[in-house]
Write a protein that holds these residues in place. Structure first.
Motif, PDB file in Angstrom:
ATOM      1  N   SER A   1      15.827   2.031  80.808  1.00  8.71           N
ATOM      2  CA  SER A   1      15.900   1.051  79.729  1.00  8.71           C
ATOM      3  C   SER A   1      17.340   0.955  79.259  1.00  8.71           C
ATOM      4  CB  SER A   1      14.976   1.438  78.574  1.00  8.71           C
ATOM      5  OG  SER A   1      15.361   2.684  78.019  1.00  8.71           O
ATOM      6  N   GLY A   2      17.607  -0.086  78.472  1.00  9.66           N
ATOM      7  CA  GLY A   2      18.927  -0.210  77.865  1.00  9.66           C
ATOM      8  C   GLY A   2      19.838  -1.223  78.507  1.00  9.66           C
ATOM      9  N   GLY A   3      19.389  -1.828  79.597  1.00  8.15           N
ATOM     10  CA  GLY A   3      20.214  -2.847  80.229  1.00  8.15           C
ATOM     11  C   GLY A   3      20.282  -4.105  79.381  1.00  8.15           C
ATOM     12  N   GLY A   4      21.162  -5.015  79.770  1.00  6.02           N
ATOM     13  CA  GLY A   4      21.289  -6.264  79.041  1.00  6.02           C
ATOM     14  C   GLY A   4      22.545  -6.989  79.417  1.00  6.02           C
ATOM     15  N   VAL A   5      22.880  -7.974  78.589  1.00  2.05           N
ATOM     16  CA  VAL A   5      24.084  -8.758  78.799  1.00  2.05           C
ATOM     17  C   VAL A   5      25.122  -8.336  77.762  1.00  2.05           C
ATOM     18  CG1 VAL A   5      25.074 -11.065  78.879  1.00  2.05           C
ATOM     19  CG2 VAL A   5      22.712 -10.691  79.657  1.00  2.05           C
ATOM     20  N   VAL A   6      26.316  -8.080  78.230  1.00  2.00           N
ATOM     21  CA  VAL A   6      27.385  -7.633  77.334  1.00  2.00           C
ATOM     22  C   VAL A   6      28.692  -8.281  77.766  1.00  2.00           C
ATOM     23  CG1 VAL A   6      27.850  -5.586  78.733  1.00  2.00           C
ATOM     24  CG2 VAL A   6      28.433  -5.576  76.301  1.00  2.00           C
ATOM     25  N   GLN A   7      29.577  -8.492  76.832  1.00  5.32           N
ATOM     26  CA  GLN A   7      30.877  -9.075  77.148  1.00  5.32           C
ATOM     27  C   GLN A   7      31.800  -8.023  77.738  1.00  5.32           C
ATOM     28  OE1 GLN A   7      32.334 -10.888  73.540  1.00  5.32           O
ATOM     29  NE2 GLN A   7      31.184 -12.766  73.920  1.00  5.32           N
ATOM     30  N   PRO A   8      32.774  -8.445  78.518  1.00  5.70           N
ATOM     31  CA  PRO A   8      33.760  -7.489  79.040  1.00  5.70           C
ATOM     32  C   PRO A   8      34.383  -6.685  77.900  1.00  5.70           C
ATOM     33  CG  PRO A   8      34.019  -9.597  80.116  1.00  5.70           C
ATOM     34  CD  PRO A   8      33.009  -9.814  79.025  1.00  5.70           C
ATOM     35  N   GLY A   9      34.508  -5.412  78.131  1.00  6.29           N
ATOM     36  CA  GLY A   9      35.023  -4.512  77.105  1.00  6.29           C
ATOM     37  C   GLY A   9      33.951  -3.908  76.224  1.00  6.29           C
ATOM     38  N   GLY A  10      32.740  -4.394  76.349  1.00  9.37           N
ATOM     39  CA  GLY A  10      31.635  -3.900  75.543  1.00  9.37           C
ATOM     40  C   GLY A  10      31.033  -2.622  76.086  1.00  9.37           C
ATOM     41  N   SER A  11      29.966  -2.173  75.422  1.00 10.40           N
ATOM     42  CA  SER A  11      29.317  -0.909  75.775  1.00 10.40           C
ATOM     43  C   SER A  11      27.810  -1.096  75.892  1.00 10.40           C
ATOM     44  CB  SER A  11      29.595   0.150  74.706  1.00 10.40           C
ATOM     45  OG  SER A  11      30.969   0.420  74.596  1.00 10.40           O
ATOM     46  N   LEU A  12      27.224  -0.264  76.713  1.00  7.01           N
ATOM     47  CA  LEU A  12      25.768  -0.167  76.825  1.00  7.01           C
ATOM     48  C   LEU A  12      25.400   1.289  77.032  1.00  7.01           C
ATOM     49  CD1 LEU A  12      24.675  -3.108  79.186  1.00  7.01           C
ATOM     50  CD2 LEU A  12      24.126  -2.859  76.765  1.00  7.01           C
ATOM     51  N   ARG A  13      24.212   1.608  76.580  1.00  2.00           N
ATOM     52  CA  ARG A  13      23.684   2.963  76.802  1.00  2.00           C
ATOM     53  C   ARG A  13      22.366   2.826  77.543  1.00  2.00           C
ATOM     54  NH1 ARG A  13      24.820   7.937  74.621  1.00  2.00           N
ATOM     55  NH2 ARG A  13      23.133   9.494  74.608  1.00  2.00           N
ATOM     56  N   LEU A  14      22.352   3.294  78.771  1.00  2.00           N
ATOM     57  CA  LEU A  14      21.141   3.278  79.573  1.00  2.00           C
ATOM     58  C   LEU A  14      20.400   4.595  79.399  1.00  2.00           C
ATOM     59  CD1 LEU A  14      22.485   1.759  82.916  1.00  2.00           C
ATOM     60  CD2 LEU A  14      21.746   0.579  80.837  1.00  2.00           C
ATOM     61  N   SER A  15      19.078   4.511  79.426  1.00  2.00           N
ATOM     62  CA  SER A  15      18.261   5.712  79.337  1.00  2.00           C
ATOM     63  C   SER A  15      17.287   5.776  80.502  1.00  2.00           C
ATOM     64  CB  SER A  15      17.477   5.743  78.024  1.00  2.00           C
ATOM     65  OG  SER A  15      18.337   5.930  76.926  1.00  2.00           O
ATOM     66  N   CYS A  16      17.008   6.983  80.927  1.00  2.00           N
ATOM     67  CA  CYS A  16      16.040   7.235  81.994  1.00  2.00           C
ATOM     68  C   CYS A  16      15.018   8.223  81.438  1.00  2.00           C
ATOM     69  CB  CYS A  16      16.745   7.803  83.216  1.00  2.00           C
ATOM     70  SG  CYS A  16      15.636   8.284  84.566  1.00  2.00           S
ATOM     71  N   ALA A  17      13.805   7.748  81.258  1.00  3.37           N
ATOM     72  CA  ALA A  17      12.732   8.604  80.742  1.00  3.37           C
ATOM     73  C   ALA A  17      11.910   9.108  81.915  1.00  3.37           C
ATOM     74  CB  ALA A  17      11.864   7.819  79.772  1.00  3.37           C
ATOM     75  N   ALA A  18      11.784  10.411  82.001  1.00  4.89           N
ATOM     76  CA  ALA A  18      11.089  11.032  83.125  1.00  4.89           C
ATOM     77  C   ALA A  18       9.785  11.661  82.667  1.00  4.89           C
ATOM     78  CB  ALA A  18      11.983  12.089  83.762  1.00  4.89           C
ATOM     79  N   SER A  19       8.781  11.588  83.517  1.00  9.23           N
ATOM     80  CA  SER A  19       7.500  12.206  83.212  1.00  9.23           C
ATOM     81  C   SER A  19       6.830  12.636  84.506  1.00  9.23           C
ATOM     82  CB  SER A  19       6.587  11.238  82.455  1.00  9.23           C
ATOM     83  OG  SER A  19       6.303  10.102  83.252  1.00  9.23           O
ATOM     84  N   GLY A  20       5.875  13.563  84.366  1.00  8.18           N
ATOM     85  CA  GLY A  20       5.082  13.972  85.517  1.00  8.18           C
ATOM     86  C   GLY A  20       5.684  15.058  86.374  1.00  8.18           C
ATOM     87  N   PHE A  21       6.781  15.654  85.935  1.00  7.12           N
ATOM     88  CA  PHE A  21       7.370  16.715  86.740  1.00  7.12           C
ATOM     89  C   PHE A  21       6.482  17.947  86.714  1.00  7.12           C
ATOM     90  CE2 PHE A  21      10.827  14.443  87.923  1.00  7.12           C
ATOM     91  CZ  PHE A  21      11.691  14.076  86.908  1.00  7.12           C
ATOM     92  N   THR A  22       6.298  18.560  87.871  1.00  5.26           N
ATOM     93  CA  THR A  22       5.488  19.764  87.958  1.00  5.26           C
ATOM     94  C   THR A  22       6.339  21.002  88.152  1.00  5.26           C
ATOM     95  OG1 THR A  22       5.194  19.421  90.322  1.00  5.26           O
ATOM     96  CG2 THR A  22       3.498  18.526  88.852  1.00  5.26           C
ATOM     97  N   ARG A  23       7.623  20.841  88.167  1.00  7.39           N
ATOM     98  CA  ARG A  23       8.547  21.955  88.288  1.00  7.39           C
ATOM     99  C   ARG A  23       9.500  21.913  87.121  1.00  7.39           C
ATOM    100  NH1 ARG A  23      12.559  21.458  93.098  1.00  7.39           N
ATOM    101  NH2 ARG A  23      13.704  22.839  91.726  1.00  7.39           N
ATOM    102  N   ASP A  24      10.395  22.839  87.078  1.00  7.10           N
ATOM    103  CA  ASP A  24      11.297  22.943  85.939  1.00  7.10           C
ATOM    104  C   ASP A  24      12.463  21.977  86.070  1.00  7.10           C
ATOM    105  OD1 ASP A  24      13.400  25.542  84.526  1.00  7.10           O
ATOM    106  OD2 ASP A  24      12.452  23.794  83.611  1.00  7.10           O
ATOM    107  N   GLY A  25      12.145  20.696  86.011  1.00  2.28           N
ATOM    108  CA  GLY A  25      13.176  19.674  85.965  1.00  2.28           C
ATOM    109  C   GLY A  25      13.781  19.326  87.309  1.00  2.28           C
TER     110      GLY A  25
END
Length: 122
Positions: A7-31
């Motif tokens: 999540s976190g994508g979008g349209v931004v002007q040159p010089g701008g900032s974005l913060r993308l996130s990756c939400a993880a679920s369902g792991f059966t091991r320690d990450g």
């Protein structure tokens, strides 16, 4: 079932900032190690950044070094990609991926999200 949701994508002007996130679920091991990749029309997929499973080791592609910061919150099972000073060349679909070891190569990752579009345009 392991799932990764960007999540976190979008349209931004040159010089701008974005913060993308990756939400993880369902792991059966320690990450897993998490990598961010991007692909734009007519170009090969490029490794942007990755972070190790536990010791916080990171990698940044030369094309984003100094402008991008990757971080993870293991309690929340999220990995973020803070992108600053964005350029038109950063326009792409950004994917997060999970693998056993952090690596710049996409082939080392087992699980992939659906991607989020980042467009840098004036």
């Amino acid at each position: 079932e392991v799932q990764l949701v960007e999540s976190g994508g979008g349209v931004v002007q040159p010089g701008g900032s974005l913060r993308l996130s990756c939400a993880a679920s369902g792991f059966t091991r320690d990450g897993y190690a998490i990598g961010w990749f991007r692909q734009s029309a007519g170009k090969e997929r490029e490794g942007v950044s990755c972070i190790s499973r536990s010791d916080g080791a990171t990698y940044y592609a030369d094309s984003v070094k100094g402008r991008v910061t990757i971080s993870r919150d293991n309690r929340a099972n999220t990995v973020s990609l803070q992108m600053n000073s964005l350029k038109a060349d950063d326009t792409a679909v950004y994917y997060c991926a999970a693998g056993e070891f952090y690596d710049r190569n996409a082939e080392e990752y087992t699980y992939w999200g659906q991607g989020t579009q980042v467009t840098v345009s004036s």
